[in-house]
Design a protein around this motif. Structure first.
Motif, PDB file in Angstrom:
ATOM      1  N   ASP A   1       0.862  -1.187   0.000  1.00  8.12           N
ATOM      2  CA  ASP A   1       0.000   0.000   0.000  1.00  8.12           C
ATOM      3  C   ASP A   1       0.899   1.238   0.000  1.00  8.12           C
ATOM      4  O   ASP A   1       1.243   1.772   1.047  1.00  8.12           O
TER       5      ASP A   1
ATOM      6  N   GLY B   1      -1.081   4.798   0.936  1.00  3.09           N
ATOM      7  CA  GLY B   1      -1.705   4.934   2.240  1.00  3.09           C
ATOM      8  C   GLY B   1      -3.206   4.948   2.266  1.00  3.09           C
ATOM      9  O   GLY B   1      -3.796   5.421   3.242  1.00  3.09           O
TER      10      GLY B   1
ATOM     11  N   ASP C   1       9.145   0.564   5.262  1.00  2.00           N
ATOM     12  CA  ASP C   1       9.387   1.919   5.771  1.00  2.00           C
ATOM     13  C   ASP C   1      10.846   2.034   6.194  1.00  2.00           C
ATOM     14  O   ASP C   1      11.221   1.653   7.303  1.00  2.00           O
TER      15      ASP C   1
ATOM     16  N   ASP D   1       5.433   5.676   5.802  1.00  2.00           N
ATOM     17  CA  ASP D   1       5.024   5.185   4.488  1.00  2.00           C
ATOM     18  C   ASP D   1       6.033   4.178   3.981  1.00  2.00           C
ATOM     19  O   ASP D   1       7.116   3.998   4.548  1.00  2.00           O
TER      20      ASP D   1
ATOM     21  N   GLY E   1       4.706   9.651   0.601  1.00  2.00           N
ATOM     22  CA  GLY E   1       3.481   9.382   1.346  1.00  2.00           C
ATOM     23  C   GLY E   1       2.264   9.228   0.465  1.00  2.00           C
ATOM     24  O   GLY E   1       1.236   8.709   0.914  1.00  2.00           O
TER      25      GLY E   1
END
Length: 408
Positions: free
Chosen positions: A61, A64, A126, A132, A151
């Motif tokens: 993802d 986010g 991350d 993120d 992000g």
């Protein structure tokens, strides 16, 4: 013993008129001979171009929004763009999912960065502690590269790993030193493997080599094999070299190693999971020119050969594990070159599997991964094909319908 069956009543799968082949200990299953009850033979989504030389893909993802996107590593020995595919499916709620809906619409794609590279692997995590998911790209005869995420799923090149170009075939992100920061583990062919320690801000120290100076590591996995609280490294070697588990000292030092396999396997990939439900991690090894093998772990770093699966002379380049049917055990997904890919449904003890083919007979699949891209609660399958379209196959209900209601 080989048994033909028209159903799998203990799991409630509706095979209809299709046949399933059961795998007994020491036997082998030919995935060409069976049909798919729960994974579509054809893909539900395709990504990229037929000319892409894709070596791996990763579900992550990156923007986010709670949906799994796809990062794709292209090129292998030739320079190509690596890519990001954003999942823009409608956000599901309980009513939406019950009606057959979910995520899973990849309607926006763009290059990971402006660099065209000879990429074999991409990993997401991350790296700089900002919440993120960033990316590391492993390249052949070029520098391995670190990308930081803004992000919103847009990446910028933050630097390169090491003082020299690599011969990299795989990368993994894991906290080997126990300081809370993700380090980078690099698998190199015809060169030592490497660990790069992260300072917690996405900056990495010099390479810490491990393995043989002329090793031929193709893939790796990271897991706590000994159950001592730190992460060990499991490597798949080809060119007739032994496969190894490198034991972590607790501070990231990988000096001690333990062999698994015959010592001369052509192993192209490994997946690590508790396949027989005894609380110990096991290894599924994907082999070229031989059947794939499950090695059962004893919890102390030792492994015993248990089950062969797949074609006796197959070319399996990728393997992944996940509980696709949510019955409490880990199933296996394999990616083949020159034969259909397959799901091996686990009966719970890693001694008996049901083989289900999917994909094309002529695909050259270099990588498979699992993740719930459509938010129905079942992991789906991502497939990286070299010289063909990359694909996502959704888990299907017993009716045969994918849970998001159909194909695009």
């Amino acid at each position: 013993m080989l048994t033909m069956t028209g159903g799998h009543p203990q799991r409630g799968r509706c095979l209809g008129v299709v046949a399933a082949m059961m795998l007994a200990i020491g036997g082998a299953v030919d995935a060409e001979a069976v049909q798919a009850p729960a994974i579509g033979l054809s893909p539900d989504y395709v990504l990229g171009l037929r000319t892409d030389r894709t070596a791996s893909l990763t579900f992550a993802d990156v923007d986010g929004d709670g949906r799994l996107d796809v990062l794709v590593a292209n090129g292998r020995h030739w320079t190509e763009d690596n890519e990001v595919f954003l999942n823009h499916g409608a956000p599901p709620d309980a009513e939406h999912i019950a009606a057959g809906g979910g995520y899973g619409r990849f309607t926006l794609a763009y290059p990971l960065g402006p660099e065209r590279t000879t990429s074999y692997a991409i990993a997401a995590g991350d790296l700089d502690g900002d919440g993120d998911l960033d990316a590391v790209v492993g390249n052949d005869r070029a520098f391995n590269l670190v990308y930081l995420n803004d992000g919103a799923g847009r990446f910028s090149l933050a630097g390169r790993l090491g003082p020299h170009p690599g011969l990299t075939r795989d990368v993994a992100l894991a906290d080997l030193t126990g300081d809370g920061a993700l380090d980078v583990v690099v698998a190199n062919r015809r060169a030592p493997n490497e660990v790069y320690v992260n300072d917690g801000r996405g900056r990495f120290g010099p390479p810490q080599p491990f393995g043989d100076p002329s090793g031929s590591t193709i893939k790796l996995a990271v897991a706590d094999i000994e159950r001592d609280g730190d992460l060990d490294v499991i490597v798949a070697n080809r060119d007739g070299q032994a496969n190894w588990v490198y034991v972590n000292s607790g501070k990231g030092y990988l000096g001690e190693r333990r062999v698994f396999g015959t010592g001369r396997d052509e192993t192209m990939a490994v997946a690590v999971a508790d396949l027989n439900g005894d609380g110990h991690l096991d290894i599924a090894a994907a082999n070229a020119g031989a059947a794939n093998v499950v090695y059962l772990g004893d919890g102390a770093g030792g492994f015993a050969r248990a089950t062969s699966f797949g074609l006796a002379d197959g070319q399996t380049f990728g393997v992944a594990s996940g509980d696709l049917d949510r019955d409490g055990d880990q199933d296996l997904v394999v990616g083949n070159v020159g034969a259909r890919n397959a799901v091996y449904w686990n009966d719970g003890d890693a001694a008996t599997f049901t083989a289900v083919p999917f994909g094309g007979r002529s695909d050259s699949t270099y990588w498979v991964t699992v993740g719930d891209v459509d938010a129905d609660g079942h992991p789906d399958i991502g497939v990286a094909n070299s010289g063909g379209l990359n694909a996502i196959h959704l888990y299907r209900r017993p009716s045969g319908n994918p849970v998001d209601g159909g194909r695009p």
